[in-house]
Scaffold this active site. Structure first.
Site, PDB file in Angstrom:
ATOM      1  N   VAL A   7       0.896  -1.176   0.253  1.00  0.00           N
ATOM      2  CA  VAL A   7      -0.397  -0.355  -0.399  1.00  0.00           C
ATOM      3  C   VAL A   7       0.699   1.296  -0.257  1.00  0.00           C
ATOM      4  O   VAL A   7       0.491   2.006  -0.640  1.00  0.00           O
ATOM      5  CB  VAL A   7      -0.965   0.346   1.141  1.00  0.00           C
ATOM      6  CG1 VAL A   7      -1.789   1.224   1.335  1.00  0.00           C
ATOM      7  CG2 VAL A   7      -2.076  -1.231   0.972  1.00  0.00           C
ATOM      8  N   GLU A 122     -11.210   5.630   5.265  1.00  0.00           N
ATOM      9  CA  GLU A 122     -11.697   4.830   3.679  1.00  0.00           C
ATOM     10  C   GLU A 122     -11.238   3.547   3.601  1.00  0.00           C
ATOM     11  O   GLU A 122     -11.805   2.399   2.865  1.00  0.00           O
ATOM     12  CB  GLU A 122     -11.729   6.381   3.076  1.00  0.00           C
ATOM     13  CG  GLU A 122     -12.376   4.748   1.610  1.00  0.00           C
ATOM     14  CD  GLU A 122     -13.520   5.170   2.014  1.00  0.00           C
ATOM     15  OE1 GLU A 122     -14.559   6.558   2.191  1.00  0.00           O
ATOM     16  OE2 GLU A 122     -14.179   4.113   1.907  1.00  0.00           O
ATOM     17  N   VAL A 125     -11.702   0.080   3.974  1.00  0.00           N
ATOM     18  CA  VAL A 125     -12.921  -1.502   4.317  1.00  0.00           C
ATOM     19  C   VAL A 125     -13.301  -1.467   2.815  1.00  0.00           C
ATOM     20  O   VAL A 125     -13.259  -0.720   1.586  1.00  0.00           O
ATOM     21  CB  VAL A 125     -14.366  -1.118   4.952  1.00  0.00           C
ATOM     22  CG1 VAL A 125     -15.475  -2.015   4.131  1.00  0.00           C
ATOM     23  CG2 VAL A 125     -13.484  -0.442   6.527  1.00  0.00           C
ATOM     24  N   GLU A 183      -2.135 -13.920  -0.316  1.00  0.00           N
ATOM     25  CA  GLU A 183      -0.661 -13.816   0.593  1.00  0.00           C
ATOM     26  C   GLU A 183      -0.340 -15.574   1.321  1.00  0.00           C
ATOM     27  O   GLU A 183      -1.517 -16.550   0.715  1.00  0.00           O
ATOM     28  CB  GLU A 183      -0.830 -12.737   2.113  1.00  0.00           C
ATOM     29  CG  GLU A 183      -0.984 -11.945   1.418  1.00  0.00           C
ATOM     30  CD  GLU A 183      -1.425 -11.245   2.351  1.00  0.00           C
ATOM     31  OE1 GLU A 183      -0.406 -10.985   3.868  1.00  0.00           O
ATOM     32  OE2 GLU A 183      -1.722  -9.901   2.503  1.00  0.00           O
ATOM     33  N   LYS A 198     -13.686  -6.372   8.299  1.00  0.00           N
ATOM     34  CA  LYS A 198     -14.326  -5.322   7.319  1.00  0.00           C
ATOM     35  C   LYS A 198     -16.442  -4.957   7.561  1.00  0.00           C
ATOM     36  O   LYS A 198     -16.643  -4.003   8.201  1.00  0.00           O
ATOM     37  CB  LYS A 198     -14.943  -5.183   5.997  1.00  0.00           C
ATOM     38  CG  LYS A 198     -13.351  -5.114   5.212  1.00  0.00           C
ATOM     39  CD  LYS A 198     -13.246  -6.122   3.960  1.00  0.00           C
ATOM     40  CE  LYS A 198     -11.521  -4.991   3.736  1.00  0.00           C
ATOM     41  NZ  LYS A 198     -11.096  -6.275   2.444  1.00  0.00           N
ATOM     42  N   GLY A 295      -4.973  -4.052  -3.574  1.00  0.00           N
ATOM     43  CA  GLY A 295      -4.148  -3.865  -4.197  1.00  0.00           C
ATOM     44  C   GLY A 295      -3.759  -2.561  -4.275  1.00  0.00           C
ATOM     45  O   GLY A 295      -3.752  -1.625  -3.521  1.00  0.00           O
TER      46      GLY A 295
HETATM   47  N1  NAP Z   1      -2.374  -5.119   0.455  1.00  0.00           N
HETATM   48  C1  NAP Z   1      -3.400  -5.062   0.161  1.00  0.00           C
HETATM   49  O1  NAP Z   1      -4.181  -4.749  -0.822  1.00  0.00           O
HETATM   50  C2  NAP Z   1      -4.329  -4.278   1.042  1.00  0.00           C
HETATM   51  C3  NAP Z   1      -5.440  -3.505   1.349  1.00  0.00           C
HETATM   52  C4  NAP Z   1      -6.779  -2.618   2.380  1.00  0.00           C
HETATM   53  C5  NAP Z   1      -5.649  -2.382   3.852  1.00  0.00           C
HETATM   54  N2  NAP Z   1      -4.629  -3.112   3.829  1.00  0.00           N
HETATM   55  C6  NAP Z   1      -3.976  -2.659   5.080  1.00  0.00           C
HETATM   56  O2  NAP Z   1      -2.838  -1.776   4.537  1.00  0.00           O
HETATM   57  C7  NAP Z   1      -2.251  -1.425   5.616  1.00  0.00           C
HETATM   58  C8  NAP Z   1      -0.850  -2.357   4.482  1.00  0.00           C
HETATM   59  O3  NAP Z   1      -0.279  -3.464   4.338  1.00  0.00           O
HETATM   60  P1  NAP Z   1       0.487  -4.433   3.277  1.00  0.00           P
HETATM   61  O4  NAP Z   1       0.152  -4.795   1.946  1.00  0.00           O
HETATM   62  O5  NAP Z   1       0.900  -2.728   2.514  1.00  0.00           O
HETATM   63  O6  NAP Z   1       1.648  -4.152   3.851  1.00  0.00           O
HETATM   64  P2  NAP Z   1       2.933  -5.035   3.491  1.00  0.00           P
HETATM   65  O7  NAP Z   1       3.780  -4.825   2.070  1.00  0.00           O
HETATM   66  O8  NAP Z   1       3.647  -6.002   4.643  1.00  0.00           O
HETATM   67  O9  NAP Z   1       3.715  -3.500   4.301  1.00  0.00           O
HETATM   68  C9  NAP Z   1       3.824  -3.240   5.536  1.00  0.00           C
HETATM   69  C10 NAP Z   1       4.979  -2.039   5.692  1.00  0.00           C
HETATM   70  O10 NAP Z   1       5.161  -1.826   6.970  1.00  0.00           O
HETATM   71  C11 NAP Z   1       6.350  -1.508   7.322  1.00  0.00           C
HETATM   72  N3  NAP Z   1       6.492  -1.964   8.401  1.00  0.00           N
HETATM   73  C12 NAP Z   1       6.101  -3.332   9.263  1.00  0.00           C
HETATM   74  N4  NAP Z   1       6.835  -2.770  10.790  1.00  0.00           N
HETATM   75  C13 NAP Z   1       7.099  -2.279  10.761  1.00  0.00           C
HETATM   76  C14 NAP Z   1       7.475  -0.636  11.953  1.00  0.00           C
HETATM   77  N5  NAP Z   1       7.824  -1.758  13.117  1.00  0.00           N
HETATM   78  N6  NAP Z   1       8.087   0.193  11.536  1.00  0.00           N
HETATM   79  C15 NAP Z   1       8.303   0.496  10.816  1.00  0.00           C
HETATM   80  N7  NAP Z   1       7.299   0.335   9.619  1.00  0.00           N
HETATM   81  C16 NAP Z   1       7.051  -0.988   9.315  1.00  0.00           C
HETATM   82  C17 NAP Z   1       7.395  -2.678   6.476  1.00  0.00           C
HETATM   83  O11 NAP Z   1       8.799  -2.604   6.322  1.00  0.00           O
HETATM   84  P3  NAP Z   1      10.209  -3.048   5.264  1.00  0.00           P
HETATM   85  O12 NAP Z   1       8.701  -2.753   3.984  1.00  0.00           O
HETATM   86  O13 NAP Z   1      10.854  -2.051   5.736  1.00  0.00           O
HETATM   87  O14 NAP Z   1       9.250  -4.682   5.675  1.00  0.00           O
HETATM   88  C18 NAP Z   1       6.392  -2.648   4.707  1.00  0.00           C
HETATM   89  O15 NAP Z   1       7.024  -1.333   4.553  1.00  0.00           O
HETATM   90  C19 NAP Z   1      -1.987  -3.305   6.235  1.00  0.00           C
HETATM   91  O16 NAP Z   1      -3.237  -2.841   7.379  1.00  0.00           O
HETATM   92  C20 NAP Z   1      -3.380  -4.048   5.430  1.00  0.00           C
HETATM   93  O17 NAP Z   1      -4.478  -4.755   6.500  1.00  0.00           O
HETATM   94  C21 NAP Z   1      -3.402  -3.399   2.505  1.00  0.00           C
END
Ligand code: NAP
Length: 428
Positions: A7, A122, A125, A183, A198, A295
């Site tokens: 994200v 936003e 969800v 995942e 959600k 995404g």
């Molecule tokens: N992916 C989706 O499509 C999606 C959709 C809607 C909502 N979300 C929500 O959005 C959020 C992020 O999802 P994502 O898919 O982007 O996750 P992700 O790809 O796993 O990325 C997590 C990020 O957080 C960083 N991080 C983890 N622990 C940390 C810490 N202690 N201090 C500082 N940075 C830290 C990681 O750093 P590194 O890069 O160094 O590992 C990484 O950059 C989640 O809450 C998820 O539920 C995701």
């Protein structure tokens, strides 16, 4: 911003590509000042000044130069501590963290209200679908009676491919993982937990109540077989993982489970990673939102929308005056979430039984004893004394009665394997 993963990368791209538009819309430039990550050394393909990347997330939430903190790291802690710290420092917060809001939303909403800051969620969800905005402002003048839909793209992708290809769950899941649709740990998606997060957030917002996440009924898609899908087709139905939040007498329904819905229902034609949500209001009647529910790009779009909204309020005055949950906290009470055992559905039941005389009568008898009447019965295959599938559909029955009948059957030699039970929602 805290987090530079799927994200976060989308947010960086969006801010790089939309600098001029954002300036025009807000009337001020909105700058991505710093990004916190877990590992600074990780290679990142997005264009962002390396000197502005830190491993110290607390340095962001305490930086006096920063007005808005975007939390896209996920998980409960330290995300919660960081958000609360940001709020205590007078910063507005935008988050995509559905897990955190479903489990500990009340703490966040309360801190936001007393801290007089803005909260944008936003992206928490259904990704790009503007459901939070729809509930919080578009339908704020109406009474929402039900919100129902498909809110997990991974689960919908798997069910859609099982339906079109007739392949088993595990095979499609593996393929979905290799293609990046699921995942490596898909538990939250396939077990319905992500959808339940959600539902809890939407129900709390739409019905002006706090929702205890533990009372949301959750059932995933792991036990659905190609046989169930093809039987559903024979009945003119399709299996979808439905998330439902609904007003009912004495409280609300908040549930996630696979359901067989008519093939003619619009949700039945929402396939792949798409999400769709219907909102049924007293005056506005049925409205439907459909789009990519996750995404990098779609979720970043939802985040940027929230950031711009807050930035406009900062630029023009009025930031910190929006109650995060439509009505202020002191007017919100916890509402009773109806137990699934108290609900009534029609059911699809698949029994694995030994093919010997009298078995069908025994099944019908056990159900009949609890007042459950059978609408149709189909037996697949015929091989004496070999296991065969018997599929029954029932007329409307109380879930508690059905469970009692199934429990009694479990203690007999009739059923050779656990019974598959799928709720039928013809008026979904
Ligand atoms: N992916 C989706 O499509 C999606 C959709 C809607 C909502 N979300 C929500 O959005 C959020 C992020 O999802 P994502 O898919 O982007 O996750 P992700 O790809 O796993 O990325 C997590 C990020 O957080 C960083 N991080 C983890 N622990 C940390 C810490 N202690 N201090 C500082 N940075 C830290 C990681 O750093 P590194 O890069 O160094 O590992 C990484 O950059 C989640 O809450 C998820 O539920 C995701």
């Amino acid at each position: 911003m805290i987090g530079f993963g799927a994200v976060g990368s989308g947010v960086v791209n969006l801010f790089n590509n939309m600098t001029r538009e954002i300036f025009e819309r807000v009337g001020l430039s909105v700058e991505l000042v710093k990004i916190a990550v877990r590992n600074k050394g990780k290679k990142r393909s997005q264009i962002f000044d390396k000197n502005k990347i830190t491993e110290d997330a607390f340095s962001i939430v305490t930086d006096p130069e920063i007005d808005i903190v975007v939390e896209v790291m996920g998980g409960e802690e330290p995300a919660m501590a960081l958000i609360l710290k940001a709020i205590s420092q007078g910063k507005h917060v935008v988050t995509a963290n559905k897990h955190l809001l479903a489990m500990r939303g009340e703490e966040v909403y309360s801190a936001v209200e007393s801290g007089e800051v803005e909260l944008g969620f936003e992206a928490a969800v259904a990704g790009a679908i503007p459901i939070v905005r729809a509930i919080r402002s578009a339908f704020a003048g109406d009474r929402i009676d039900m919100i129902q839909g498909i809110v997990n793209g991974t689960g919908n992708y798997i069910l859609s491919r099982m339906t079109s290809e007739g392949k088993p769950f595990n095979e499609i899941l593996k393929d979905a993982q290799s293609l990046g649709y699921a995942e490596s740990d898909p538990a939250f998606d396939i077990e319905g937990i992500d959808s339940a997060h959600k539902v809890a957030i939407m129900a709390a917002l739409a019905f002006g109540t706090s929702v205890n996440f533990g009372s949301v009924f959750i059932e995933g898609i792991t036990s659905i077989t190609p046989d169930d899908i093809s039987m559903a087709r024979e009945f003119g139905l399709k299996i979808k993982l439905l998330a439902t939040a609904k007003r009912c007498e004495g409280g609300i329904e908040a549930r996630v489970h696979p359901a067989m819905i008519p093939q003619s229902h619009f949700l039945a034609s929402v396939n792949g990673a798409y999400n769709a949500i219907e909102i049924i209001c007293d005056n506005a009647a049925k409205n439907v939102l459909i789009g990519p529910g996750a995404g990098s790009g779609p979720t970043a779009s939802a985040i940027a929308g929230d950031v711009i909204d807050i930035a406009c309020k900062i630029a023009r005055g009025g930031a910190g005056k929006t109650p995060p949950m439509l009505i202020p906290l002191e007017l919100r009470n916890e509402t009773k979430v109806k137990a699934i055992s108290d609900m009534v559905f029609e059911y699809y039941l698949r029994f694995t039984v030994s093919d010997r005389p009298g078995i069908l009568a025994k099944l019908a008898g056990a159900l009949g004893e609890k007042g459950i009447s059978i609408a149709s019965m189909i037996q697949r295959g015929r091989q004496e004394n070999e296991p065969v599938s018997v599929v029954l559909t029932t007329h409307s029955a109380a879930e508690a009665d059905l469970d009692m009948a199934l429990e009694q059957l479990k203690d007999t030699d009739i059923c050779l394997a656990p019974v598959t039970k799928i709720r039928i929602q013809k008026d979904a």
